[in-house]
Enzyme design. Sequence first.
Site, mmCIF file in Angstrom:
data_model
loop_
_atom_site.group_PDB
_atom_site.id
_atom_site.type_symbol
_atom_site.label_atom_id
_atom_site.label_comp_id
_atom_site.label_asym_id
_atom_site.label_seq_id
_atom_site.Cartn_x
_atom_site.Cartn_y
_atom_site.Cartn_z
ATOM 1 N N ASP A 96 0.862 -1.178 0.000
ATOM 2 C CA ASP A 96 0.000 0.000 0.000
ATOM 3 C C ASP A 96 0.901 1.231 0.000
ATOM 4 O O ASP A 96 1.850 1.316 0.783
ATOM 5 C CB ASP A 96 -0.848 -0.024 1.280
ATOM 6 C CG ASP A 96 -2.271 0.432 1.054
ATOM 7 O OD1 ASP A 96 -2.446 1.523 0.498
ATOM 8 O OD2 ASP A 96 -3.190 -0.302 1.454
ATOM 9 N N GLU A 130 -6.900 3.507 -5.777
ATOM 10 C CA GLU A 130 -8.128 3.758 -5.034
ATOM 11 C C GLU A 130 -8.578 5.144 -5.489
ATOM 12 O O GLU A 130 -8.046 6.144 -5.035
ATOM 13 C CB GLU A 130 -7.882 3.748 -3.525
ATOM 14 C CG GLU A 130 -9.190 3.879 -2.755
ATOM 15 C CD GLU A 130 -9.101 4.660 -1.447
ATOM 16 O OE1 GLU A 130 -10.002 4.508 -0.632
ATOM 17 O OE2 GLU A 130 -8.151 5.440 -1.256
ATOM 18 N N HIS A 137 -11.327 -3.316 3.869
ATOM 19 C CA HIS A 137 -11.191 -2.932 5.276
ATOM 20 C C HIS A 137 -11.942 -1.643 5.624
ATOM 21 O O HIS A 137 -11.863 -1.176 6.754
ATOM 22 C CB HIS A 137 -9.707 -2.760 5.602
ATOM 23 C CG HIS A 137 -9.097 -1.604 4.856
ATOM 24 N ND1 HIS A 137 -8.961 -1.593 3.490
ATOM 25 C CD2 HIS A 137 -8.618 -0.421 5.276
ATOM 26 C CE1 HIS A 137 -8.431 -0.458 3.109
ATOM 27 N NE2 HIS A 137 -8.208 0.276 4.175
ATOM 28 N N ASP A 138 -12.618 -1.038 4.645
ATOM 29 C CA ASP A 138 -13.335 0.224 4.891
ATOM 30 C C ASP A 138 -14.851 0.067 4.846
ATOM 31 O O ASP A 138 -15.560 1.046 5.089
ATOM 32 C CB ASP A 138 -12.961 1.269 3.817
ATOM 33 C CG ASP A 138 -11.542 1.779 3.968
ATOM 34 O OD1 ASP A 138 -11.029 1.801 5.098
ATOM 35 O OD2 ASP A 138 -10.947 2.155 2.943
ATOM 36 N N ASP A 194 -3.290 4.653 -2.317
ATOM 37 C CA ASP A 194 -4.330 5.190 -1.431
ATOM 38 C C ASP A 194 -4.751 6.590 -1.891
ATOM 39 O O ASP A 194 -3.891 7.421 -2.211
ATOM 40 C CB ASP A 194 -3.736 5.249 -0.012
ATOM 41 C CG ASP A 194 -4.774 5.585 1.051
ATOM 42 O OD1 ASP A 194 -5.687 4.784 1.253
ATOM 43 O OD2 ASP A 194 -4.646 6.655 1.678
HETATM 44 C C1 NOJ Z 1 -8.427 4.873 2.194
HETATM 45 C C2 NOJ Z 1 -8.064 3.744 3.091
HETATM 46 O O1 NOJ Z 1 -8.562 2.559 2.549
HETATM 47 C C3 NOJ Z 1 -8.653 4.060 4.450
HETATM 48 O O2 NOJ Z 1 -8.565 2.961 5.322
HETATM 49 C C4 NOJ Z 1 -7.937 5.271 5.003
HETATM 50 O O3 NOJ Z 1 -8.548 5.651 6.223
HETATM 51 C C5 NOJ Z 1 -8.016 6.439 4.026
HETATM 52 N N1 NOJ Z 1 -7.761 6.059 2.660
HETATM 53 C C6 NOJ Z 1 -7.014 7.495 4.396
HETATM 54 O O4 NOJ Z 1 -5.717 7.059 4.113
#
Ligand code: NOJ
Length: 554
Positions: A108, A272, A333-334, A212
């Site tokens: 990541d 992302e 994970h989000d 990210d």
């Molecule tokens: C996306 C990530 O998947 C998330 O977990 C994170 O809190 C935010 N970006 C900020 O980096």
Amino acid sequence: MTTPQHNPTAPARDWWRDAVIYQVYPRSFADGNGDGMGDLAGIRSRLPYLRDLGVDAVWLSPFYASPQADAGYDVADYRAIDPMFGTLADAEALIAEAHRLGLRIITDLVPNHCSDQHEWFRRALVEGPGSTARERFHFRKGRGENGEQPPNDWESLFGGPAWTRVPDGEWYLHLFAPEQPDFNWDHPAVHDEFRSILRFWLDLGVDGFRVDVAHGLVKAPGLPDMGHTGEQLKLLGNQPLPFFDQDGVHAIYRSWRTVLDEYDGERIAVAEAWTPTAERTALYLRPDELHQAFNFHYLGTSWDAAALREAIDASLDAMRPVGAPTTWVLSNHDVVRHRTRLGGDLARARAATLLMLALPGSAYLYQGEELGLPEVTDLPDEVRQDPSFFRDSGQDGLRDGCRVPLPWSGTEPPYGFGDGTGTGTGTGAGTGNGTGFGDGGSGSWLPQPADWAPLTVQAQTGDPASTLELYRTALNLRRTHPGLGAGDAVEWLDAPDGVLAFRRPGGLVCTVNATDAPARLPAPGRPILSSGHQLPVLDGDFILTPDTTIWWEE
Ligand code: NOJ
């Protein structure tokens, strides 16, 4: 440091176009030293599990040195491993072992922001207003007579203003937590630093990066107000915003692509990127930019045949002009785990997975979905760690529920989570504290539910009815029938309302019943895998039970 660990003998050509990539969340995958926190040694010891599962690559969420204000997405040193996860030598050993087992490793990369403990930011605070150190971030004077108002109306995605004031009176921008200051990508030093970070990890042998907040690096000139205070979260991904998806980001990715292409073995980057349309996302995937982007539109599609078909077609249509593979994802994970998000029913989650794995392109799995894990929705507030939970109305505030450590074996928490090395000393047995959770002490950093014994890897292994064996069989079939992930289109077949039927190259057909009633349709051939009950063929027809996907060989 030893020599680069990349495995140039692995077949390289376009490996990523139909790859199945498994996301490991390091805190919660496997704990090698028994301290209750997952780590690199734990991951390494479980790589054979991932090889046997049948995935092609592993994406690791951040393991870098970090104060953990946002579970590692606040990076203090991009070239160091956080001691809680291990050492750089552990990372090298992990990469080497993965390659030995034929698995690729994607790390990541967090380029939008760092930690407030990053050396550059600490220096910016010390050196004060007007210093060159401050130019690497977005420092501004405030509005109002005494500068007591934030410089603009932007809000943090975790809730509250996107600006924090420092003691000398200036404010700095953070689209996420205050501990995550945004870099200023107008500054050449930021560009140089990230190209160097890319090379650092590529030299160590990683096969690619998950980028990210790839859509956030460049901000609109002058940092204009967005004019929608209070509405920001609803607008995300729906309409243009002055801090997301600015055209300037593409020059960054073109420059990164030249770095990636300097290395052997087709190193990739996956974005992302939240943008207003799939067509805007496709711009990140032009041949001289990144390789893939997460398909959040698909993730957000409800369990409805018409909506799914539309999302599938729209995703494929958007990527075709740039020649990039479409990706598919149901959990990460989000977000709330897809078993729970789609209604709580395991049958539906399994059906959704087999549908996803029959689509052209690359699929992303999130650790634990292969066990059919549900979201943990009743974590006590006192054990929660997600910063968005603590900042009012931020994101969904509930991201801890999908981050609960995996159950590997045994009948009580921590279910072998601390046995990551096979010799681990992690006992930390759940003592049954009357809350329905394990003790969460040294057992695991978030407590696991007391009723997860039937969901462990050990309990499911060898049981043909288990979700784990379904994933193993499906991923194995994807290997032997490459048509499942191939191409850039699906051939839709006639099907009753609420049912999807499509043909894939190589004579494979996928049928999906997304309703809660049985459906009758002509049997397209010989069934090779079903997410649910297998019903006999009757007079050339078969009965597709509710919430079931079947793969057929014509
Ligand atoms: C996306 C990530 O998947 C998330 O977990 C994170 O809190 C935010 N970006 C900020 O980096």
